[in-house]
Write an enzyme that holds these catalytic residues in place. Structure first.
Site, mmCIF file in Angstrom:
data_model
loop_
_atom_site.group_PDB
_atom_site.id
_atom_site.type_symbol
_atom_site.label_atom_id
_atom_site.label_comp_id
_atom_site.label_asym_id
_atom_site.label_seq_id
_atom_site.Cartn_x
_atom_site.Cartn_y
_atom_site.Cartn_z
ATOM 1 N N ASP A 8 0.862 -1.201 0.000
ATOM 2 C CA ASP A 8 0.000 0.000 0.000
ATOM 3 C C ASP A 8 0.889 1.239 0.000
ATOM 4 O O ASP A 8 2.085 1.162 0.304
ATOM 5 C CB ASP A 8 -0.912 0.007 1.234
ATOM 6 C CG ASP A 8 -1.841 1.226 1.249
ATOM 7 O OD1 ASP A 8 -2.394 1.579 0.188
ATOM 8 O OD2 ASP A 8 -2.007 1.844 2.318
ATOM 9 N N SER A 9 0.272 2.379 -0.278
ATOM 10 C CA SER A 9 1.006 3.648 -0.216
ATOM 11 C C SER A 9 1.426 3.956 1.222
ATOM 12 O O SER A 9 2.293 4.795 1.445
ATOM 13 C CB SER A 9 0.110 4.779 -0.723
ATOM 14 O OG SER A 9 -1.010 4.919 0.136
ATOM 15 N N TYR A 40 -0.869 8.665 -2.363
ATOM 16 C CA TYR A 40 -0.807 8.428 -3.803
ATOM 17 C C TYR A 40 -1.992 9.106 -4.509
ATOM 18 O O TYR A 40 -1.924 9.419 -5.677
ATOM 19 C CB TYR A 40 -0.922 6.923 -4.101
ATOM 20 C CG TYR A 40 0.347 6.117 -3.967
ATOM 21 C CD1 TYR A 40 1.478 6.615 -3.335
ATOM 22 C CD2 TYR A 40 0.411 4.821 -4.499
ATOM 23 C CE1 TYR A 40 2.636 5.845 -3.221
ATOM 24 C CE2 TYR A 40 1.561 4.058 -4.401
ATOM 25 C CZ TYR A 40 2.669 4.568 -3.760
ATOM 26 O OH TYR A 40 3.802 3.801 -3.661
ATOM 27 N N GLY A 41 -3.076 9.274 -3.761
ATOM 28 C CA GLY A 41 -4.372 9.642 -4.348
ATOM 29 C C GLY A 41 -4.424 10.956 -5.087
ATOM 30 O O GLY A 41 -5.323 11.183 -5.890
ATOM 31 N N CYS A 71 -4.438 -1.412 -2.063
ATOM 32 C CA CYS A 71 -4.603 0.022 -2.271
ATOM 33 C C CYS A 71 -5.536 0.197 -3.463
ATOM 34 O O CYS A 71 -5.226 -0.273 -4.574
ATOM 35 C CB CYS A 71 -3.221 0.624 -2.562
ATOM 36 S SG CYS A 71 -3.244 2.368 -3.003
ATOM 37 N N ASN A 72 -6.670 0.837 -3.241
ATOM 38 C CA ASN A 72 -7.633 1.054 -4.327
ATOM 39 C C ASN A 72 -7.027 1.908 -5.428
ATOM 40 O O ASN A 72 -7.255 1.692 -6.614
ATOM 41 C CB ASN A 72 -8.878 1.762 -3.788
ATOM 42 C CG ASN A 72 -9.689 0.895 -2.852
ATOM 43 O OD1 ASN A 72 -10.654 0.279 -3.250
ATOM 44 N ND2 ASN A 72 -9.290 0.825 -1.592
ATOM 45 N N THR A 73 -6.231 2.900 -5.021
ATOM 46 C CA THR A 73 -5.651 3.841 -5.972
ATOM 47 C C THR A 73 -4.654 3.127 -6.887
ATOM 48 O O THR A 73 -4.702 3.286 -8.115
ATOM 49 C CB THR A 73 -4.944 4.976 -5.188
ATOM 50 O OG1 THR A 73 -5.870 5.503 -4.236
ATOM 51 C CG2 THR A 73 -4.464 6.073 -6.095
ATOM 52 N N GLU A 149 -2.011 8.640 8.382
ATOM 53 C CA GLU A 149 -0.572 8.305 8.401
ATOM 54 C C GLU A 149 0.113 8.921 9.627
ATOM 55 O O GLU A 149 1.091 8.383 10.140
ATOM 56 C CB GLU A 149 0.114 8.820 7.129
ATOM 57 C CG GLU A 149 -0.240 8.067 5.858
ATOM 58 C CD GLU A 149 0.390 6.684 5.771
ATOM 59 O OE1 GLU A 149 1.565 6.549 6.129
ATOM 60 O OE2 GLU A 149 -0.315 5.738 5.372
ATOM 61 N N CYS A 181 -11.141 3.367 0.055
ATOM 62 C CA CYS A 181 -9.692 3.523 0.230
ATOM 63 C C CYS A 181 -9.347 2.675 1.451
ATOM 64 O O CYS A 181 -10.080 2.708 2.459
ATOM 65 C CB CYS A 181 -9.369 4.993 0.487
ATOM 66 S SG CYS A 181 -7.701 5.305 1.101
ATOM 67 N N THR A 182 -8.263 1.912 1.380
ATOM 68 C CA THR A 182 -7.968 0.976 2.473
ATOM 69 C C THR A 182 -7.579 1.681 3.773
ATOM 70 O O THR A 182 -7.566 1.057 4.833
ATOM 71 C CB THR A 182 -6.866 -0.027 2.068
ATOM 72 O OG1 THR A 182 -5.731 0.707 1.582
ATOM 73 C CG2 THR A 182 -7.352 -0.972 0.987
ATOM 74 N N HIS A 183 -7.278 2.968 3.693
ATOM 75 C CA HIS A 183 -7.025 3.714 4.931
ATOM 76 C C HIS A 183 -8.341 3.976 5.700
ATOM 77 O O HIS A 183 -8.315 4.154 6.922
ATOM 78 C CB HIS A 183 -6.418 5.091 4.627
ATOM 79 C CG HIS A 183 -4.945 5.075 4.328
ATOM 80 N ND1 HIS A 183 -4.430 4.595 3.142
ATOM 81 C CD2 HIS A 183 -3.878 5.491 5.057
ATOM 82 C CE1 HIS A 183 -3.107 4.729 3.158
ATOM 83 N NE2 HIS A 183 -2.748 5.271 4.309
HETATM 84 N N1 DGL Z 1 -4.800 3.298 0.732
HETATM 85 C C1 DGL Z 1 -4.941 3.802 -0.562
HETATM 86 C C2 DGL Z 1 -6.209 3.439 -1.268
HETATM 87 O O1 DGL Z 1 -6.786 2.426 -0.956
HETATM 88 C C3 DGL Z 1 -4.237 5.009 -1.045
HETATM 89 C C4 DGL Z 1 -4.374 6.265 -0.305
HETATM 90 C C5 DGL Z 1 -3.420 7.290 -0.799
HETATM 91 O O2 DGL Z 1 -2.219 7.069 -0.723
HETATM 92 O O3 DGL Z 1 -3.886 8.325 -1.276
HETATM 93 O O4 DGL Z 1 -6.629 4.117 -2.160
#
Ligand code: DGL
Length: 267
Positions: A8-9, A40-41, A71-73, A149, A181-183
């Site tokens: 993941d990011s 990353y988004g 990570c969805n992104t 984070e 988003c996994t966060h």
């Molecule tokens: N955890 C990530 C996701 O599922 C990325 C979040 C990010 O880095 O912007 O999209």
């Protein structure tokens, strides 16, 4: 026993690792967090694709038998290329808009995800396959990932920003919210505080790990029963912080595993 890479990011993919340790505790895991480069988004598609591929190639070189792009992104922007270039099972994560459409009673569904996920061709192609009776209120969660984070998932700043992002979803009367988003599963408590207990929250980690399990079975990777494997936490920023956050955020008992932490240098 398989070695499974989870990427993941940042710390978001820990929500997937937590579920994986619950369903498949016997395997060995490498969790790779690119926290030095999160979020990353809000980055370009090209950057996300190149960086995600490089990190998955690193996991493949470490000997992983399968990789979860947690990570969805990164899934939205990079998984096609990753699957073309790395010849092991690659499991991705997508916002659960399909199960949300099925579970929503009033047909109004909020989708909270990163800008890069919401604007991706992959997400919009998935959206186009759903029957038109459902209305999706798409909202980019700008600024939330850096707060998570920084270990502030339950903080006042996070609550304030989240309230702003959830307002259009709340105003539209959504009865279901996709955590795209996994966060965001780490914001459950804050979301419940703001939206109450009646909204249905959709997070796909259980389904993702079921898919990982199927892939391991198809590829006949043996799974010894009743053992706890090892977990290596690798961070591009600070491996000590990653380990502490894993202990704080995850519900799984990490002391049952052989845990170590490494700094990701040179990538
Ligand atoms: N955890 C990530 C996701 O599922 C990325 C979040 C990010 O880095 O912007 O999209």
């Amino acid at each position: 026993m398989a070695l499974i890479g989870v990427f993941d990011s940042g710390v978001g993919g820990l929500s997937i690792l937590d579920e994986a340790l619950d369903q498949l505790p016997e395997h060995d895991y490498i969790y790779l967090a690119d926290s030095a480069n999160a979020p990353y988004g809000e980055r370009s598609s090209e950057w996300i694709a190149a960086r995600s591929l490089a990190l998955c190639q690193h996991l493949a070189h470490e000997g992983c038998d399968a990789i979860v792009v947690a990570c969805n992104t990164a899934t939205a922007q990079a998984i096609k290329d990753i699957r073309l270039k790395i010849n092991i099972p690659i499991i991705g994560v997508e916002p659960g808009i399909k199960p949300a459409a099925m579970q929503s009673l009033n047909g109004i569904v909020g989708v909270l995800a990163t800008e890069a996920t919401l604007s991706s061709d992959k997400f919009n192609a998935l959206l186009a396959t759903l029957p038109p009776h459902c209305r999706f209120i798409k909202q980019a969660g700008a600024g939330l990932v850096p707060l998570i984070e920084a270990g502030k998932a339950d903080g006042e700043d996070t609550l304030e920003l989240l309230a702003k992002h959830l307002e259009p979803i709340q105003d539209a009367g959504a009865d279901t919210l996709v955590l795209g988003c996994t966060h965001y599963p780490f914001l459950r408590k804050a979301i419940r505080k703001l939206l109450g207990g009646s909204i249905t929250l959709i997070d796909t980690s259980e389904a993702v790990v079921r898919q990982l399990k199927r892939q391991l079975e198809i590829n006949t990777i043996a799974t010894p029963e009743h053992q706890h494997g090892s977990i290596i936490f690798i961070s591009s920023k600070d491996e000590g912080t990653l380990l502490t956050m894993a202990q704080d955020l995850m519900s799984c008992d990490l002391s049952a595993h052989y845990v170590s932490a490494q700094y990701l240098g040179g990538l």
